[in-house]
Write a protein that holds these residues in place. Structure first.
Motif, PDB file in Angstrom:
ATOM      1  N   GLU A  11      -1.831 -12.461  -1.435  1.00 28.95           N
ATOM      2  CA  GLU A  11      -0.891 -12.963  -2.445  1.00 28.95           C
ATOM      3  C   GLU A  11       0.334 -12.050  -2.536  1.00 28.95           C
ATOM      4  OE1 GLU A  11      -3.828 -15.155  -5.657  1.00 28.95           O
ATOM      5  OE2 GLU A  11      -3.818 -12.955  -5.563  1.00 28.95           O
ATOM      6  N   TYR A  12       0.098 -10.755  -2.486  1.00 33.83           N
ATOM      7  CA  TYR A  12       1.193  -9.787  -2.512  1.00 33.83           C
ATOM      8  C   TYR A  12       2.115 -10.000  -1.317  1.00 33.83           C
ATOM      9  CZ  TYR A  12       3.279  -5.051  -2.889  1.00 33.83           C
ATOM     10  OH  TYR A  12       4.126  -3.973  -3.009  1.00 33.83           O
ATOM     11  N   MET A  15       4.254 -13.031  -1.839  1.00 33.56           N
ATOM     12  CA  MET A  15       5.333 -12.740  -2.789  1.00 33.56           C
ATOM     13  C   MET A  15       6.470 -11.986  -2.099  1.00 33.56           C
ATOM     14  SD  MET A  15       3.132 -11.682  -6.174  1.00 33.56           S
ATOM     15  CE  MET A  15       4.558 -11.465  -7.265  1.00 33.56           C
ATOM     16  N   ILE A  16       6.119 -11.029  -1.256  1.00 29.43           N
ATOM     17  CA  ILE A  16       7.134 -10.269  -0.513  1.00 29.43           C
ATOM     18  C   ILE A  16       7.897 -11.208   0.415  1.00 29.43           C
ATOM     19  CG2 ILE A  16       7.489  -8.500   1.261  1.00 29.43           C
ATOM     20  CD1 ILE A  16       5.083  -6.990  -0.053  1.00 29.43           C
ATOM     21  N   ALA A  17       7.166 -12.039   1.161  1.00 30.31           N
ATOM     22  CA  ALA A  17       7.796 -12.974   2.103  1.00 30.31           C
ATOM     23  C   ALA A  17       8.708 -13.968   1.385  1.00 30.31           C
ATOM     24  CB  ALA A  17       6.727 -13.718   2.902  1.00 30.31           C
ATOM     25  N   ILE A  28       7.711  -0.267  -6.286  1.00 35.99           N
ATOM     26  CA  ILE A  28       6.381  -0.708  -6.719  1.00 35.99           C
ATOM     27  C   ILE A  28       5.368  -0.536  -5.596  1.00 35.99           C
ATOM     28  CG2 ILE A  28       7.202  -2.340  -8.460  1.00 35.99           C
ATOM     29  CD1 ILE A  28       6.691  -4.569  -6.384  1.00 35.99           C
ATOM     30  N   GLU A  29       4.106  -0.440  -5.998  1.00 34.40           N
ATOM     31  CA  GLU A  29       2.971  -0.407  -5.075  1.00 34.40           C
ATOM     32  C   GLU A  29       1.901  -1.343  -5.644  1.00 34.40           C
ATOM     33  OE1 GLU A  29       2.719   4.152  -3.424  1.00 34.40           O
ATOM     34  OE2 GLU A  29       1.745   3.746  -5.312  1.00 34.40           O
ATOM     35  N   LEU A  30       1.068  -1.865  -4.765  1.00 33.56           N
ATOM     36  CA  LEU A  30      -0.091  -2.635  -5.203  1.00 33.56           C
ATOM     37  C   LEU A  30      -1.279  -1.678  -5.233  1.00 33.56           C
ATOM     38  CD1 LEU A  30      -1.172  -5.509  -5.905  1.00 33.56           C
ATOM     39  CD2 LEU A  30      -1.902  -5.651  -3.515  1.00 33.56           C
ATOM     40  N   ILE A  31      -1.815  -1.440  -6.426  1.00 30.31           N
ATOM     41  CA  ILE A  31      -2.939  -0.528  -6.615  1.00 30.31           C
ATOM     42  C   ILE A  31      -4.048  -1.274  -7.348  1.00 30.31           C
ATOM     43  CG2 ILE A  31      -3.740   1.646  -7.642  1.00 30.31           C
ATOM     44  CD1 ILE A  31      -1.681   2.067  -5.387  1.00 30.31           C
ATOM     45  N   ARG A  32      -5.181  -1.418  -6.681  1.00 30.71           N
ATOM     46  CA  ARG A  32      -6.343  -2.126  -7.241  1.00 30.71           C
ATOM     47  C   ARG A  32      -5.955  -3.497  -7.808  1.00 30.71           C
ATOM     48  NH1 ARG A  32     -10.551   1.254  -6.699  1.00 30.71           N
ATOM     49  NH2 ARG A  32     -10.222   3.483  -6.945  1.00 30.71           N
ATOM     50  N   GLY A  33      -5.100  -4.198  -7.042  1.00 29.20           N
ATOM     51  CA  GLY A  33      -4.706  -5.557  -7.415  1.00 29.20           C
ATOM     52  C   GLY A  33      -3.612  -5.640  -8.458  1.00 29.20           C
ATOM     53  N   GLU A  34      -3.098  -4.513  -8.920  1.00 34.18           N
ATOM     54  CA  GLU A  34      -2.046  -4.496  -9.942  1.00 34.18           C
ATOM     55  C   GLU A  34      -0.752  -3.959  -9.355  1.00 34.18           C
ATOM     56  OE1 GLU A  34      -3.394  -1.894 -13.026  1.00 34.18           O
ATOM     57  OE2 GLU A  34      -4.959  -3.260 -13.702  1.00 34.18           O
ATOM     58  N   GLY A  79      -8.332  -3.253  -2.685  1.00 31.14           N
ATOM     59  CA  GLY A  79      -7.278  -4.160  -3.133  1.00 31.14           C
ATOM     60  C   GLY A  79      -5.938  -3.487  -3.326  1.00 31.14           C
ATOM     61  N   SER A  80      -5.546  -2.650  -2.372  1.00 33.57           N
ATOM     62  CA  SER A  80      -4.350  -1.834  -2.569  1.00 33.57           C
ATOM     63  C   SER A  80      -3.494  -1.725  -1.315  1.00 33.57           C
ATOM     64  CB  SER A  80      -4.752  -0.417  -2.994  1.00 33.57           C
ATOM     65  OG  SER A  80      -5.511  -0.449  -4.170  1.00 33.57           O
ATOM     66  N   ARG A  81      -2.204  -1.456  -1.556  1.00 35.39           N
ATOM     67  CA  ARG A  81      -1.286  -1.080  -0.489  1.00 35.39           C
ATOM     68  C   ARG A  81      -0.360   0.018  -1.034  1.00 35.39           C
ATOM     69  NH1 ARG A  81       1.677  -5.638   1.706  1.00 35.39           N
ATOM     70  NH2 ARG A  81      -0.251  -6.123   2.782  1.00 35.39           N
ATOM     71  N   PRO A  82      -0.889   1.244  -1.126  1.00 40.32           N
ATOM     72  CA  PRO A  82      -0.041   2.353  -1.570  1.00 40.32           C
ATOM     73  C   PRO A  82       0.989   2.689  -0.496  1.00 40.32           C
ATOM     74  CG  PRO A  82      -2.148   3.176  -0.847  1.00 40.32           C
ATOM     75  CD  PRO A  82      -2.237   1.672  -0.795  1.00 40.32           C
TER      76      PRO A  82
END
Length: 186
Positions: A11-12, A15-17, A28-34, A79-82
């Motif tokens: 989903e992230y 959103m980026i695409a 921003i970063e995606l950390i544990r789905g947030e 669930g992350s992309r730091p």
């Protein structure tokens, strides 16, 4: 009643695409789905990142590793992309995906206002995902925290280096970081 919206990596990516974050004046970063907003970097933070990138490019075995920074690392396990400030990855092309935990041999965060977060929640996240080696440059105390051997939600081996010490990544012991030069060099 309201709850936080949890995003998957897919989903992230959608959103980026779709351009959901274009024009945002935030990191921003995606950390544990947030989605987590990161503090803007000041001049000391920026200087240390440039130093570490330069040091990494000079010291890393370029036939084996690429050096990059502030780019995503896929961690579907948590669930992350730091986006570590600096990290070394196995040499290959990454057109088809972001590097994953198994690609990263060293991740470095420069921490000033984010020190508690980088030594706490982010260290736990990296350990849980299985990231083999994680360094935190502690700006306020002029120290380097080196964490190795992840297991479960923590690193087994943690060591703090201070000015006068030097540190090397376990993957390449010949790459020596002089903390005196890092913090006080010209």
């Amino acid at each position: 009643m309201s709850t936080a919206l949890q995003l998957s990596l897919e989903e992230y990516d959608r959103m980026i695409a779709a351009g959901a974050f274009v024009g945002m004046d935030r990191h921003i970063e995606l950390i544990r789905g947030e989605l987590r907003q990161m503090n803007p970097a000041g001049p000391v933070h920026g200087d240390l990142i440039m130093y570490l990138l330069d040091w990494s490019h000079d010291q890393a075995d370029r036939s084996a590793f690429l050096v990059t920074g502030q780019s995503g690392v896929n961690m579907p396990e948590v669930g992350s992309r730091p986006e570590p400030d600096v990290f070394w990855i196995h040499r290959r092309r990454y057109r088809d995906r972001h590097p994953g935990v198994s690609d990263v041999v060293l991740a470095i965060e420069v921490a000033d206002s984010s020190l508690q977060y980088d030594l706490g929640e982010k260290a736990d996240l990296y350990a849980e995902a299985g990231l083999s080696e994680y360094w935190v440059v502690d700006v306020p105390h002029q120290r380097l925290h080196v964490m190795r051997e992840p297991t479960g939600k923590a690193y087994i081996h943690r060591k703090v280096f201070q000015i006068g010490d030097s540190a090397s990544p376990s993957i390449q012991a010949t790459a020596t970081l002089d903390l005196q030069d890092l913090f006080e060099g010209e």
